[in-house]
Design an enzyme around this catalytic site. Structure first.
Site, short mmCIF file in Angstrom:
data_model
loop_
_atom_site.label_atom_id
_atom_site.label_comp_id
_atom_site.label_asym_id
_atom_site.label_seq_id
_atom_site.Cartn_x
_atom_site.Cartn_y
_atom_site.Cartn_z
CD GLN A 124 -19.69 -13.67 60.21
OE1 GLN A 124 -19.35 -14.06 59.10
NE2 GLN A 124 -19.72 -12.40 60.53
N GLY A 152 -6.75 -9.79 52.27
CA GLY A 152 -8.19 -9.72 52.05
C GLY A 152 -8.94 -9.73 53.38
CD GLN A 174 -14.64 -6.85 58.52
OE1 GLN A 174 -15.55 -7.63 58.78
NE2 GLN A 174 -14.65 -6.05 57.48
CD1 TRP A 409 -26.13 -14.13 58.14
CD2 TRP A 409 -26.45 -15.94 56.85
NE1 TRP A 409 -25.72 -13.82 56.85
CE2 TRP A 409 -25.92 -14.91 56.05
CE3 TRP A 409 -26.74 -17.17 56.27
CZ2 TRP A 409 -25.66 -15.08 54.70
CZ3 TRP A 409 -26.47 -17.34 54.92
CH2 TRP A 409 -25.95 -16.31 54.15
NE ARG A 410 -34.46 -11.20 56.12
CZ ARG A 410 -34.08 -10.17 55.39
NH1 ARG A 410 -33.07 -9.38 55.80
NH2 ARG A 410 -34.66 -9.90 54.24
CB ALA A 411 -29.50 -15.65 53.57
CD GLU A 465 -22.24 -7.49 58.14
OE1 GLU A 465 -23.08 -7.88 57.30
OE2 GLU A 465 -21.01 -7.51 57.93
CE1 TYR A 468 -25.01 -6.14 55.38
CE2 TYR A 468 -24.88 -7.41 53.35
CZ TYR A 468 -24.33 -7.01 54.54
OH TYR A 468 -23.08 -7.48 54.89
#
Length: 576
Positions: A124, A152, A174, A409-411, A465, A468
């Site tokens: 990103q 990778g 991806q 982005w929230r890390a 995503e 997490y």
């Protein structure tokens, strides 16, 4: 190279001339790469600019480094050797954290030293714009281990207004968005590859076996403004013209990109330096009607930058970074025509901000259809470099705004990353009508990643995503505590018209076995004006028992832990 960074653009910008010794140019570029290769959350920022000419050099590009040509078109600057992004700093040649770097407005021809292949293994917030890749073995978007020859992973990327003469090989990449590009051939795909206005895009007829979503023409676009040298050899910013229903790059077949030039040295731009600029000095320049060129650095702001005049350009170089320090918004754009904000990271500060960026004001009603506002290459980041807090990354109140490559982005890693230490509700909230997004990357926020309230929105490629780190199911519930988790992509109940193409929503519930009922939510009656095309959910990893239960509104099978391989990816072609 003292001469290379002794310019009005400041000490973090290196301007190379073809008359300089090639060895010295390469040595300076390599020195910066060694500093920045693994410098994921450091404060250093760099731009490497090349005046028109040919450069027999070979170098790599690390974090917070922008590489750009200063010609009118990409072929005015030619790198005859290589300019690559490797992934040697991560185990297994993993490029999934190769963020925050860019290429723009130059040609690259790889040498024998790189096997005649240009490798740009990125994820990103690493846009490729106005490139001409002439390398005989084409462009690879992932890193190959030179010993095992295994590829990778890489995780998402963006390419616009570019030409690759030979093959593009995504390999293990991806997902990807290409807009207004062309190439000799496109080799493969993994989960979600979207092509908008590309001259020879792969066919989408065999989806999902071939994960291609193809939109024939780009409905509305203005390419990103760029710094160049005008006919008098003076710095200027070229502003491409607004175009509709386009296919292919804007500059091929001997054409220059249509548009206009604005002098930097003639006083129309305020050239900002992080060491000396304040919010007050920047706002003074904005009130005086100047455009802003933010040279590389980190800008600490105790009040919002106020963009109030139509047509204003705020252009960041080398991932210039804004940090609101007092719970303020970093940048506010008034409800006016034709503003451009480009090339920025906006980091949440230590005191909670309601928004990191605000476009328009609540209740904005003016039409800007003839001259939309554009947001290019913006990262809104909560945590990562330091602990930070905000409610929303970007809120769009104005009508007729175009977003071209955003990462909200929230890390999930880095200093201060944790459910209670870097909280944020939403990456983006869209309240305006007729808002368009090309390349919307939105991740890890604690409620809806995307909340779309405006009418007639259009999104071309979505990658997300979900968080997490929900500590428990009880703390990750929506709809007043009655539904497991939050959808990533939420089209609000009051929306009558909305359309999106190529949506990928992924889970890695790392810290507890939680469930999200739906990846996407849309008005429950399946109204005909709301259309979603080509949806994919992936269970990346996570605790046993975690899952995304459905793709959209209870439709589509679950992806979950302890599952057979075929249950770790699900697809749905159309909604309703």
């Amino acid at each position: 190279m003292a001469d290379a960074n002794n310019t009005l653009l400041g000490p973090n910008v290196y301007v190379f001339d073809p008359s300089m010794p090639a060895g010295a140019v390469q040595e300076q570029a390599n020195k910066i790469f060694k500093q920045m290769e693994a410098n994921e959350f450091g404060p250093e920022r760099y731009s490497l600019l090349f005046k028109p000419g040919t450069y027999p050099v070979l170098f790599d590009v690390g974090f917070y480094t922008s590489v750009a040509g200063l010609g009118q078109g990409p072929d005015a600057v030619r790198i005859e050797g290589g300019a690559n992004v490797p992934a040697y700093w991560m185990p297994h040649m993993n490029a999934t954290c190769n963020f925050w770097r860019s290429y723009e407005n130059l040609a690259i021809n790889a040498s024998d030293a790189t096997n005649k292949t240009t490798t740009i293994a990125i994820s990103q917030a690493a846009p490729l714009r106005r490139l001409h890749i002439t390398s005989p073995n084409g462009l690879w978007l992932f890193q190959v281990d030179p010993e095992t020859h295994a590829g990778g992973w890489a995780s998402g990327g963006f390419m616009a207004d570019s030409v690759v003469d030979n093959q593009v090989l995504p390999g293990s990449q991806q997902q990807w968005l290409s807009r207004n590009c062309s190439w000799g051939s496109w080799a493969n795909g993994v989960w979600n590859m979207v092509f908008v206005g590309c001259a020879n895009a792969p066919s989408g007829n065999n989806w999902p076996t071939d994960p291609y979503t193809t939109v024939d023409r780009t409905p509305l676009v203005r390419e990103k403004p760029y710094l160049y040298l005008d006919d008098a050899g003076r710095y200027a910013v070229f502003v491409p013209a607004l175009q509709r229903d386009t296919q292919g790059p804007s500059w091929t077949e001997g054409r220059h990109t249509p548009g206009r030039s604005i002098s930097v040295e003639g006083g129309e731009f305020h050239v900002a330096q992080a060491a000396t600029s304040t919010a007050a000095s920047l706002n003074e320049a904005l009130r005086a009607g100047k455009h802003i060129l933010l040279t590389p650095g980190v800008y600490q702001l105790d009040e919002a930058l106020q963009v109030t005049k139509a047509g204003t350009i705020v252009l960041g170089m080398g991932f210039a970074t804004l940090i609101p320090r007092q719970g303020n918004t970093a940048i506010k754009v008034a409800d006016v025509d034709g503003v451009t904000v480009a090339g920025l990271i906006i980091d949440a500060g230590p005191t909670n901000s309601p928004y990191l960026m605000e476009v328009g004001t609540e209740g904005s009603a003016a039409s800007h259809a003839a001259d939309p506002t554009f947001l290019f290459d913006i990262t809104a980041r909560t945590g990562g470099a330091q602990a930070g807090k905000n409610d929303v990354g970007i809120v769009v109140h104005s009508h007729d705004v175009v977003c071209d490559q955003l990462w909200l982005w929230r890390a999930d890693h880095g200093p201060g990353a944790g459910w209670d230490s870097n909280p944020t509700k939403h990456g983006i909230v869209v309240n305006g009508d007729n808002v368009v997004a090309y390349g919307l990357f939105n991740e890890h926020h604690e409620e809806y990643q995307t909340l779309w309230n405006g009418q007639n929105g259009r999104v071309y490629f979505y990658q997300s995503e979900i968080p997490y780190d929900p500590p428990s199911q009880e703390r990750y519930m929506s709809h007043g505590g009655t539904v497991n988790g939050y959808a990533s992509y939420k089209v609000a109940d009051g929306v009558a018209t909305h359309e999106a193409w190529g949506l990928g929503v992924y889970s890695y519930f790392r810290d507890s076995p939680v469930k999200a009922e739906n990846a996407i939510e849309a008005p429950a009656d399946g109204r005909a004006g709301v259309k979603i095309h080509r949806m994919t959910t992936i269970w990346l990893n996570g605790q046993n028992g975690s899952e995304i239960s459905h793709i959209i509104n209870g439709r589509g099978s679950r992806v979950y832990g302890s599952s057979p391989e075929e249950a770790q990816r699900q697809t749905l072609k159309e909604f309703p």
